[in-house]
Write a protein that holds these residues in place. Structure first.
Motif, PDB file in Angstrom:
ATOM      1  N   ASP B 274      10.457 -50.135 -56.056  1.00 22.97           N
ATOM      2  CA  ASP B 274      10.634 -50.603 -54.721  1.00 22.97           C
ATOM      3  C   ASP B 274      11.528 -51.869 -54.251  1.00 22.97           C
ATOM      4  OD1 ASP B 274       8.714 -48.764 -54.057  1.00 22.97           O
ATOM      5  OD2 ASP B 274       7.121 -50.350 -53.184  1.00 22.97           O
ATOM      6  N   ARG B 275      12.006 -52.533 -55.162  1.00 26.42           N
ATOM      7  CA  ARG B 275      12.751 -53.496 -54.982  1.00 26.42           C
ATOM      8  C   ARG B 275      14.118 -52.983 -54.967  1.00 26.42           C
ATOM      9  NH1 ARG B 275       8.748 -56.679 -57.638  1.00 26.42           N
ATOM     10  NH2 ARG B 275       9.304 -56.082 -59.639  1.00 26.42           N
ATOM     11  N   TYR B 276      14.214 -52.120 -55.687  1.00 27.14           N
ATOM     12  CA  TYR B 276      15.352 -51.329 -55.873  1.00 27.14           C
ATOM     13  C   TYR B 276      15.547 -50.576 -54.426  1.00 27.14           C
ATOM     14  CZ  TYR B 276      18.191 -47.038 -56.636  1.00 27.14           C
ATOM     15  OH  TYR B 276      18.971 -45.913 -56.283  1.00 27.14           O
ATOM     16  N   LEU B 277      14.913 -49.913 -54.019  1.00 30.20           N
ATOM     17  CA  LEU B 277      14.900 -49.193 -52.704  1.00 30.20           C
ATOM     18  C   LEU B 277      15.056 -50.147 -51.625  1.00 30.20           C
ATOM     19  CD1 LEU B 277      12.093 -46.410 -52.922  1.00 30.20           C
ATOM     20  CD2 LEU B 277      14.697 -46.185 -53.386  1.00 30.20           C
ATOM     21  N   VAL B 278      14.321 -51.300 -51.668  1.00 36.17           N
ATOM     22  CA  VAL B 278      14.526 -52.494 -50.506  1.00 36.17           C
ATOM     23  C   VAL B 278      15.979 -52.711 -50.398  1.00 36.17           C
ATOM     24  CG1 VAL B 278      14.098 -54.801 -49.912  1.00 36.17           C
ATOM     25  CG2 VAL B 278      12.099 -52.802 -50.281  1.00 36.17           C
ATOM     26  N   ARG B 279      16.571 -53.182 -51.659  1.00 34.44           N
ATOM     27  CA  ARG B 279      17.710 -53.732 -51.677  1.00 34.44           C
ATOM     28  C   ARG B 279      18.766 -52.644 -51.216  1.00 34.44           C
ATOM     29  NH1 ARG B 279      16.340 -56.847 -56.354  1.00 34.44           N
ATOM     30  NH2 ARG B 279      15.838 -58.641 -55.656  1.00 34.44           N
ATOM     31  N   MET B 280      18.725 -51.463 -51.583  1.00 29.19           N
ATOM     32  CA  MET B 280      19.666 -50.172 -51.199  1.00 29.19           C
ATOM     33  C   MET B 280      19.537 -50.071 -49.565  1.00 29.19           C
ATOM     34  SD  MET B 280      20.858 -49.332 -53.882  1.00 29.19           S
ATOM     35  CE  MET B 280      21.931 -47.819 -53.898  1.00 29.19           C
ATOM     36  N   ALA B 281      18.507 -50.407 -48.960  1.00 28.79           N
ATOM     37  CA  ALA B 281      18.127 -50.146 -47.586  1.00 28.79           C
ATOM     38  C   ALA B 281      18.621 -51.300 -46.879  1.00 28.79           C
ATOM     39  CB  ALA B 281      16.718 -50.115 -47.260  1.00 28.79           C
ATOM     40  N   GLU B 282      18.718 -52.583 -47.782  1.00 26.36           N
ATOM     41  CA  GLU B 282      19.347 -53.750 -46.936  1.00 26.36           C
ATOM     42  C   GLU B 282      20.817 -53.516 -46.907  1.00 26.36           C
ATOM     43  OE1 GLU B 282      18.107 -57.360 -48.847  1.00 26.36           O
ATOM     44  OE2 GLU B 282      16.148 -57.065 -48.343  1.00 26.36           O
ATOM     45  N   MET B 283      21.443 -52.838 -47.851  1.00 28.07           N
ATOM     46  CA  MET B 283      22.909 -52.597 -47.675  1.00 28.07           C
ATOM     47  C   MET B 283      23.191 -52.001 -46.658  1.00 28.07           C
ATOM     48  SD  MET B 283      24.725 -52.192 -51.551  1.00 28.07           S
ATOM     49  CE  MET B 283      23.551 -51.825 -52.851  1.00 28.07           C
ATOM     50  N   ARG B 284      22.272 -50.860 -46.207  1.00 31.47           N
ATOM     51  CA  ARG B 284      22.570 -50.170 -45.210  1.00 31.47           C
ATOM     52  C   ARG B 284      22.539 -50.997 -43.841  1.00 31.47           C
ATOM     53  NH1 ARG B 284      22.624 -44.763 -47.116  1.00 31.47           N
ATOM     54  NH2 ARG B 284      21.458 -44.534 -48.972  1.00 31.47           N
ATOM     55  N   GLN B 285      21.250 -51.872 -43.801  1.00 29.71           N
ATOM     56  CA  GLN B 285      21.226 -52.629 -42.604  1.00 29.71           C
ATOM     57  C   GLN B 285      22.410 -53.588 -42.287  1.00 29.71           C
ATOM     58  OE1 GLN B 285      18.837 -51.883 -40.469  1.00 29.71           O
ATOM     59  NE2 GLN B 285      17.855 -50.373 -41.814  1.00 29.71           N
ATOM     60  N   SER B 286      22.721 -54.263 -43.499  1.00 30.10           N
ATOM     61  CA  SER B 286      24.161 -54.941 -43.405  1.00 30.10           C
ATOM     62  C   SER B 286      25.258 -54.177 -42.754  1.00 30.10           C
ATOM     63  CB  SER B 286      24.308 -55.594 -44.857  1.00 30.10           C
ATOM     64  OG  SER B 286      23.521 -56.376 -45.421  1.00 30.10           O
ATOM     65  N   VAL B 287      25.273 -53.272 -43.307  1.00 28.04           N
ATOM     66  CA  VAL B 287      26.475 -52.283 -42.722  1.00 28.04           C
ATOM     67  C   VAL B 287      26.299 -52.106 -41.235  1.00 28.04           C
ATOM     68  CG1 VAL B 287      27.274 -49.749 -42.452  1.00 28.04           C
ATOM     69  CG2 VAL B 287      26.916 -51.066 -44.750  1.00 28.04           C
ATOM     70  N   ARG B 288      24.842 -52.013 -40.674  1.00 33.78           N
ATOM     71  CA  ARG B 288      24.668 -51.779 -39.389  1.00 33.78           C
ATOM     72  C   ARG B 288      24.998 -53.234 -38.529  1.00 33.78           C
ATOM     73  NH1 ARG B 288      18.706 -50.162 -38.047  1.00 33.78           N
ATOM     74  NH2 ARG B 288      19.050 -50.658 -35.836  1.00 33.78           N
ATOM     75  N   ILE B 289      24.845 -54.250 -39.201  1.00 35.10           N
ATOM     76  CA  ILE B 289      24.917 -55.509 -38.510  1.00 35.10           C
ATOM     77  C   ILE B 289      26.457 -55.687 -38.460  1.00 35.10           C
ATOM     78  CG2 ILE B 289      24.559 -57.951 -38.842  1.00 35.10           C
ATOM     79  CD1 ILE B 289      22.036 -57.653 -40.350  1.00 35.10           C
ATOM     80  N   ILE B 290      27.037 -55.547 -39.400  1.00 39.73           N
ATOM     81  CA  ILE B 290      28.526 -55.665 -39.723  1.00 39.73           C
ATOM     82  C   ILE B 290      29.231 -55.127 -38.283  1.00 39.73           C
ATOM     83  CG2 ILE B 290      30.720 -55.956 -40.757  1.00 39.73           C
ATOM     84  CD1 ILE B 290      29.064 -56.020 -43.438  1.00 39.73           C
TER      85      ILE B 290
END
Lengths: 425, 384, 158
Positions: B274-290
């Motif tokens: 789950d921590r792996y999935l969360v971090r992967m999703a966080e990268m996608r969210q960061s892309v969104r923010i940027i």
């Protein structure tokens, strides 16, 4: 003098392996050839593994020593030989000293019965496959010795892991092998064989590789063996014994220099050895593709061109890359070296076109090509798979592969029995 | 958040009772020089065979006394030092420090500076997660993702290099805003990077997410419940993977994160997968923010009015940001002089590392490696 | 909330505000109770940080600071107290397990002991080191030369 020459010549007309013919001179020659060939193969494998892995991982791999890093394995070998030989103060000296030799011996001795061709084996034992499995499992002994003698925690755990792993996967491996051996008995007499050469000849006689026999039974047995052999040689994804991130280097953590390189040598020879078993048992050993189906003289000619063409392709690759080298004077030596290497490969290729040579070399070529395929798989696994955990590895060995092996064995036996019944009616 | 997180955790941190005359117990020293301890962490493991009975972390090998140095430097001079704590997320450290001092000075960075800060910080979050993914996968035995992530991280570092000349310890922000205006083509390059990077996340996932071995190695490994996380002060992706939807960017928005639209990815089981999935999703969210930030980059000054010699009034401020690893807090006490009287850093890695013992109990040695990897610690920050 | 506390505990609690952040100075004698109440009744379930500040010129030399956060209220609060050198504080580990290493660090850096801590020893500096570096009277270049000489075999770490 003349007697000795006669003794040497007497073998040349023989259709047996030197060991079976009892000709000690040729046995020695073959041993030297196999040993040298194996060393070259390990060196080549070392370079190939680094290059292929590197290209899978979007990098170049060795590029500095020689053109495209071709001399890198040699440089490494020299480095390893010149390195200080460290023995931990608390280590058990004798066992520490003996362990690498046991491992290397176990790995090399198996090649006594590996059939590179109908006559190209050091000897042909009637228990060849048993000998091979037995001797190759001796390397566990060396690994345990190494781990114990190092007198350190990481090697000890590594040794325990790898011995447990090898012992448990040998069971599944053995079952898969037995089901292949059963298939050799599917002839009119109903007599099977354990001889490595006999097994290949049985495949020739039955007209199909055992991997396709009783589809999918042969394939499943092959699959079990292919998984077990990776575990048996402690390679990724089953490389727990030397799991770098957990146990630094496993059982050979405390070894350095020459001794370490012996372990390295043994590991790669063992990989080649088990791949040879797989090739012999399921992939028709030295047989070329479709030996029964496409067996007129035209096809014989076509297939006899393969070794030469392969080497010419290698040569062409060398020339192509030599042309692509930067034109800077700094690269001149490398360019010439690569082109020279291409010339050597090309000459070998041309020699292989001589019918007298190609007839003799064909078997070895097909055998090596199949083994090379397995070697590539080993590298591929390493590039893509994470590592199994110890309990998962054990579970897979005992709860998946073993029942599968048993099932395949029973099914193969039943199908074979049925066929035999029909045969005699 | 719901009440279940507030109940007292029943963590048992006592060492398990030792059976009489147990000859099976093996004490292993892992580190400080060990390939998988990510620096100079030393873990003393007590094993029964391969099963972990308990472990103790020995830290401090990288202790440089950053907090002491802070008391002897002016506010501006201390700024580059914070980059050296969590050196893979230097920009986040700088953001936290600058914002804290700005709070003390009672100034606010102008909107353009805020936007650039968000862009660089989120790029940094991606870079940090990439480095985590590569090394974590390497620990578990997948050697290839490391090279993929490093290849793509390089693109982020190139943007940093062009922006401020440094790649790792960037010192990108100044108290009160930014020192440098963005270079020509900055927006375009960031956008290019986003377009380049989006498919790369899928590429990483392709190698791992559905890989049987990866799933077996990470599912139900190092599980930690939400209660235990909170009790142990664990924050960041580890907390979110346990199912707590808490992110400082949303809970107590800083910089101008409240202007951006993004989600907080959470997991359910709190295990390594789950921590792996969360971090992967966080990268996608960061892309969104940027993407949002770079699309709406306002014009204007990049530096607020900040005195040349900073003398904040006597007082104390605690401010924290969501660093890639968790809550990164700064507690600064000012006595009215040019130097901080006391700088305290609340390092996420340090506090998260406490949970290692809880997460590893009863697991195997190989899982310890996986858990150290999944905690995403940086020893520079643990030891400071 | 602080007003409520003041009603209960009287002058032992001083509410303070700086830069928009609320914190309260609490008398040393009230600390165990206040921390308990904050955790159990006010639901500050996350101990963010524990640290200290050294004021050598004051009679009560140390400020000890607890930074707490409540997930339920999305609110952060700081509790500070003043203690004299050598005085110990009750450990917060039974309340927040997170306090374990944080208190060890305070002990390591300032020499403030916490009673009831399961493992009160140094954390960042090696065992046997003399001095507590974040005290103001500890020079920035100062180090335990004796320890360095014995354990590292060099004259000085500088």
């Amino acid at each position: 003098m003349g007697q000795i020459l006669d003794y040497i010549k007497s073998y040349l007309s023989s259709s047996q392996t030197p060991g079976a013919a009892g000709n000690m001179f040729w046995v020695l020659v073959y041993i030297l050839l196999v040993f040298a060939g194996l060393s070259v193969a390990v060196i080549a494998m070392n370079w190939l593994e680094r290059k292929i892995l590197a290209h899978m991982q979007v990098r170049l791999g060795p590029m500095r020593v020689g053109p495209h890093g071709l001399m890198q394995p040699i440089a490494d070998a020299i480095k390893l030989l010149l390195k200080e030989d460290i023995m931990p103060a608390e280590a058990d000296g004798l066992i520490f000293w003996v362990a690498p030799f046991v491992v290397v011996l176990a790995a090399f001795t198996t090649f006594v019965v590996v059939p590179f061709g109908p006559t190209h084996a050091i000897t042909d034992m009637n228990i060849g496959i048993l000998f091979m499995l037995g001797v190759s499992s001796l390397s566990v002994l060396g690994i345990v010795m190494a781990g114990w003698a190092s007198n350190s925690h990481y090697p000890l755990i590594g040794a325990l892991r790898s011995s447990a792993q090898m012992v448990s996967y040998e069971v599944a491996m053995g079952l898969a092998v037995v089901s292949a051996i059963l298939m050799t008995s599917l002839n009119a007499e109903g007599t099977g064989t354990l001889s490595m050469i006999g097994i290949v000849q049985a495949q020739l006689a039955q007209g199909e590789w055992f991997i396709f026999k009783f589809f999918p039974l042969g394939l499943i047995a092959f699959f079990i063996f292919a998984v077990a052999m990776v575990a048996e040689t402690n390679r990724a994804p089953f490389d727990l014994a030397e799991a770098e991130s957990e146990l630094t280097a496993g059982f050979h953590t405390e070894y350095s220099g020459f001794r370490w390189s012996l372990f390295f040598l043994a590991e790669y020879s063992a990989m080649i050895a088990v791949s040879s078993i797989a090739v012999t048992l399921w992939l028709g050993g030295w047989l070329r593709p479709f030996p029964n189906f496409l067996n007129n003289s035209t096809w014989d000619l076509v297939f006899s061109l393969f070794p030469g063409v392969t080497f010419l392709l290698f040569a062409a690759m060398c020339f192509y890359n030599a042309l692509r080298m930067p034109k800077h004077p700094l690269f001149r030596v490398q360019t010439i070296g690569l082109a020279g290497f291409g010339v050597v490969l090309g000459l070998i290729g041309l020699v292989l076109f001589i019918p007298a040579v190609s007839v003799r070399i064909q078997d070895i070529f097909w055998f090596s090509a199949k083994v090379a395929g397995f070697m590539y798989l080993y590298i591929w696994y390493r590039g893509t798979f994470p590592r199994y955990r110890f309990d998962q590895l054990m579970r897979m060995g005992w709860k998946v592969l073993l029942p599968m092996g048993l099932g395949v064995l029973i099914l193969t036996a039943s199908v074979a029995l049925l066929q035999q019944k029909l045969w005699h009616q | 958040m719901t009440d279940q997180h507030s109940s007292l955790s029943n963590l048992d941190l006592e060492t398990p009772e030792k059976p009489f005359l147990d000859a099976n117990e093996l004490v292993i020293n892992m580190g400080p020089q060990h390939p998988a301890t990510h620096g100079v962490l030393r873990v003393i493991l007590r094993l029964d065979g391969e099963k972990v009975l308990g472990l103790e972390c020995v830290i401090g090998y990288l202790h440089r006394g950053v907090e002491k140095i802070g008391e002897h430097r002016t506010y501006t001079m201390f700024n580059p030092y914070v980059d050296r704590m969590d050196y893979v997320a230097a920009v986040s450290n700088g953001l936290g420090y600058c914002e804290t001092v700005e709070k003390l000075l009672n100034v606010e960075a102008p909107p353009r500076a805020q936007h650039v800060r968000v862009i660089l910080t989120e790029l940094n979050r991606i870079a940090s997660h990439q480095l985590w993914l590569g090394t974590h996968a390497l620990d578990i035995g997948a050697i290839t993702p490391l090279f993929y992530t490093f290849r793509d991280r390089e693109e982020i570092l190139k943007i940093y290099e062009k922006y401020c000349g440094a790649r790792l310890t960037t010192h990108a922000f100044r108290i009160g805003g930014l020192q440098y205006e963005t270079y020509t083509g900055f927006e375009k390059e960031v956008k290019n990077f986003l377009d380049f990077f989006r498919p790369k996340i899928d590429e990483y996932e392709e190698l791992l997410t559905t890989n049987r071995i990866w799933v077996e190695r990470t599912k139900n490994v190092g599980t930690i419940s939400a209660q235990d996380c909170i009790a142990l002060g664990v924050t960041g992706p580890v907390l979110r993977a346990s199912g707590v939807k808490w992110d400082l960017r949303k809970a107590q928005p800083y910089a101008n994160y409240k202007n951006f639209d993004f989600e907080i990815p959470i997991g359910q089981n709190g295990d390594t997968y789950d921590r792996y999935l969360v971090r992967m999703a966080e990268m996608r969210q960061s892309v969104r923010i940027i993407e949002q930030a770079v699309g709406a980059l306002p014009e204007g000054p990049i530096m607020a009015k900040v005195p040349k010699v900073m003398k904040p009034a006597a007082g104390e401020v605690y401010h924290s940001i969501e660093a890639p690893k968790g809550e990164l807090g700064y507690f600064i006490v000012s006595d009215g002089s040019t130097q901080p009287y006391r700088v305290r850093v609340r390092p996420p890695s340090f506090v998260n590392l406490q949970a290692l013992d809880v997460m590893c109990r009863g697991q195997l040695v190989a899982d310890v490696i996986a858990v150290i990897g999944t905690l995403d610690i940086v020893l520079g920050e643990v030891d400071r | 909330m602080v007003a409520k506390f003041r009603g209960t505990y009287g002058s032992g609690i001083t509410p303070l505000t700086y830069a928009g952040q609320n914190y309260m100075a609490v008398d040393r004698s009230l600390i165990p109770e206040i921390l308990q109440v904050l955790r159990n009744e006010e639901r500050f379930d996350y101990c963010v940080d524990i640290t200290a500040v050294h004021y050598p010129k004051r009679e009560k030399q140390f400020d000890v600071v607890w930074v707490l956060y409540s997930f339920a209220r999305n609110e952060r609060i700081r509790v500070t107290t003043q203690i004299v050198d050598g005085e110990s504080l009750p450990s917060a580990v039974p309340i927040w397990p997170a306090a374990n290493w944080l208190e060890r660090e305070v002990y390591d850096m300032f020499g403030i002991k916490f009673d009831g801590h399961p493992d009160m020893k140094r954390i960042l500096l090696p065992e046997g080191w003399k001095g507590h570096p974040l005290r103001k009277d500890y020079g920035i270049l100062q180090q335990d030369n004796e320890w360095v000489q014995i354990n590292l075999g060099i004259e000085s770490g500088q």
